[in-house]
Design a protein around this motif. Structure first.
Motif, PDB file in Angstrom:
ATOM      1  N   GLY A 249       0.779  -1.236   0.000  1.00 23.74           N
ATOM      2  CA  GLY A 249       0.000   0.000   0.000  1.00 23.74           C
ATOM      3  C   GLY A 249       0.804   1.274   0.000  1.00 23.74           C
ATOM      4  O   GLY A 249       0.230   2.363   0.127  1.00 23.74           O
ATOM      5  N   LEU A 250       2.132   1.179  -0.161  1.00 26.77           N
ATOM      6  CA  LEU A 250       2.944   2.398  -0.254  1.00 26.77           C
ATOM      7  C   LEU A 250       2.866   2.932  -1.674  1.00 26.77           C
ATOM      8  O   LEU A 250       3.156   2.213  -2.636  1.00 26.77           O
ATOM      9  N   THR A 251       2.469   4.168  -1.810  1.00 27.79           N
ATOM     10  CA  THR A 251       2.363   4.767  -3.135  1.00 27.79           C
ATOM     11  C   THR A 251       3.664   5.462  -3.497  1.00 27.79           C
ATOM     12  O   THR A 251       4.366   5.993  -2.641  1.00 27.79           O
ATOM     13  N   ALA A 252       3.980   5.435  -4.762  1.00 24.79           N
ATOM     14  CA  ALA A 252       5.167   6.116  -5.274  1.00 24.79           C
ATOM     15  C   ALA A 252       4.785   6.785  -6.583  1.00 24.79           C
ATOM     16  O   ALA A 252       3.921   6.281  -7.320  1.00 24.79           O
ATOM     17  N   PRO A 253       5.386   7.925  -6.908  1.00 23.22           N
ATOM     18  CA  PRO A 253       5.033   8.609  -8.151  1.00 23.22           C
ATOM     19  C   PRO A 253       5.530   7.848  -9.373  1.00 23.22           C
ATOM     20  O   PRO A 253       6.454   7.028  -9.287  1.00 23.22           O
TER      21      PRO A 253
END
Length: 451
Positions: A249-253
């Motif tokens: 669930g970690l978002t990254a661009p």
């Protein structure tokens, strides 16, 4: 540049509708009767005045290069029925919607939209992001604290899975959904929404019908694998570690090198995720040969704003996300409006599809499905009501997964085939394939199977 002679088809317009009710209402407004002052430009602007129940007509304008929509009606749907009706009229009647000078009320919105695009491309309006980037030490501390909370949640989840297996899978049916929901909420509290989503899916399996213990054990094993991968992420190869971060669930661009191409819009459909709506849009790059997935999210009660005409080709840049085997990309700068094109992407046999899916699983074991294009396959019904896609030349066959998404398109696919071979694009998973689009033999027009 969108030439007036190259317009979308009615089917491509209707594929933009946020739901069936909008599709039906828009179809009723696709005739010239309620419209006045309609026109279009080569630059992709379409506008018109639609007579409604009030004294003033609704002002509707569409920028087909987005596409983006503006209407003075009170609807919260994008596009609304008036925008759909206007585009249907534009697609079918060049005399009713011909080249004209843009009226002031439409030009005001189009000009403001162009200015916003120019500012975004110049980097203006990013002060918040720049301020965060200006303090890398604070960002590092925040990231470390979140990683610690996720690790604590993953450790707790491991204990929960161990307790389940120690007590036997039958206990899962007796415990009910409440315990799973409580565990999922704790994962969200640990800032690991990806783990929380998978736990909620586990809670629904005991009530899913015959064979549920096998399915529950399979999903528990995958969740255990994700937990252990997160807790040992420092030892993983960089692409796989990026995939694990995304899965918890970690978002990254999107930070990959932009890929400019003519992108064929293969399919578009919505998936409900709690109170929100996720829109999945599959694209294929004609020159790059890449398949990409663009996601758009709608808040509670509203559909996602991004909608692309299925079967059209869009000249644009896509910026890929990181991660092993990841296909997701962000839609970047667009160069003109989408225009109808002909022919499917290159395809292969059902056996080749299974090989490509297996290779993708090696890079991302938590992958639900993989995009495949199947050439010369025949939809074949089974005695039990199931369907298969069989190679016309003989060999293997793939079962069609029966879901609310696939069932409405099966009869359309059978009618298109007529017992002969067709080309099918879909998502291939461990239970079979979900058909999303098809092409008849020697026919260039894409037929969507999700609407």
């Amino acid at each position: 540049m969108n030439q007036q002679g190259v317009r979308w088809t009615a089917e491509q317009v209707l594929a933009l509708a946020p739901d069936n009710a909008s599709r039906r209402a828009g179809s009723k407004l696709g005739a010239a009767g309620p419209w006045s002052g309609a026109g279009c430009t080569d630059a992709g602007a379409v506008w018109g005045l639609c007579k409604g129940s009030g004294s003033k007509p609704y002002q509707t304008v569409v920028d087909t290069t987005g596409p983006a929509y503006k209407c003075s009606c009170p609807s919260r749907k994008f596009p609304c029925k008036h925008a759909l009706g206007l585009l249907l009229l534009w697609a079918s009647d060049e005399r009713a919607v011909g080249g004209a000078e843009v009226p002031d009320w439409a030009d005001e919105w189009l000009s403001a939209r162009a200015r916003r695009t120019e500012r975004a491309e110049a980097g203006d309006g990013g002060g918040g992001r720049a301020a965060k980037a200006a303090d890398p030490e604070a960002a590092r501390v925040r990231a470390e604290r979140r990683a610690e909370r996720i690790s604590a949640g993953a450790t707790e989840l491991e204990q929960r899975l161990a307790d389940l297996l120690r007590g036997g899978l039958a206990a899962a049916e007796q415990a009910g959904y409440g315990l799973w929901e409580e565990t999922a909420a704790r994962m969200v509290d640990a800032q690991a929404p990806g783990l929380g989503r998978r736990v909620r899916e586990l809670g629904a399996i005991p009530g899913s019908g015959p064979g549920w213990p096998v399915r529950l054990l399979e999903e528990c094993a995958l969740l255990h694998l994700l937990d252990r991968a997160w807790l040992g992420r420092e030892r993983l190869p960089a692409p796989l570690a990026a995939t694990v971060r995304t899965r918890v669930g970690l978002t990254a661009p999107a930070e990959g090198p932009p890929v400019r191409d003519g992108w064929l819009v293969l399919a578009q459909y919505d998936v409900k995720d709690g109170m929100h709506t996720n829109r999945r849009i599959w694209l294929y790059g004609r020159e790059s040969g890449r398949t990409a997935l663009v996601l758009s999210f709608g808040p509670a009660g509203r559909p996602p704003e991004l909608a692309l005409p299925v079967g059209a080709e869009l000249s644009a840049e896509l910026v890929p996300y990181g991660g092993a085997g990841q296909l997701r990309a962000e839609l970047g700068e667009r160069f003109g409006a989408a225009a109808p094109v002909g022919g499917p992407p290159p395809g292969g046999s059902t056996g080749a599809a299974l090989v490509s899916y297996g290779a993708a699983l090696r890079d991302d074991p938590w992958l639900d499905s993989w995009p495949v294009t199947l050439s010369d396959v025949v939809p074949v019904p089974g005695a039990d009501g199931s369907w298969q896609l069989a190679d016309a030349a003989g060999g293997t066959a793939l079962p069609v997964v029966s879901t609310p998404l696939s069932r409405p398109g099966l009869w359309k696919l059978a009618a298109l085939s007529g017992g002969g071979p067709v080309t099918v694009f879909g998502e291939c998973g461990h239970r079979g394939v979900v058909p999303l689009a098809a092409w008849a033999r020697d026919a260039p027009e894409l037929v969507p199977l999700t609407a």
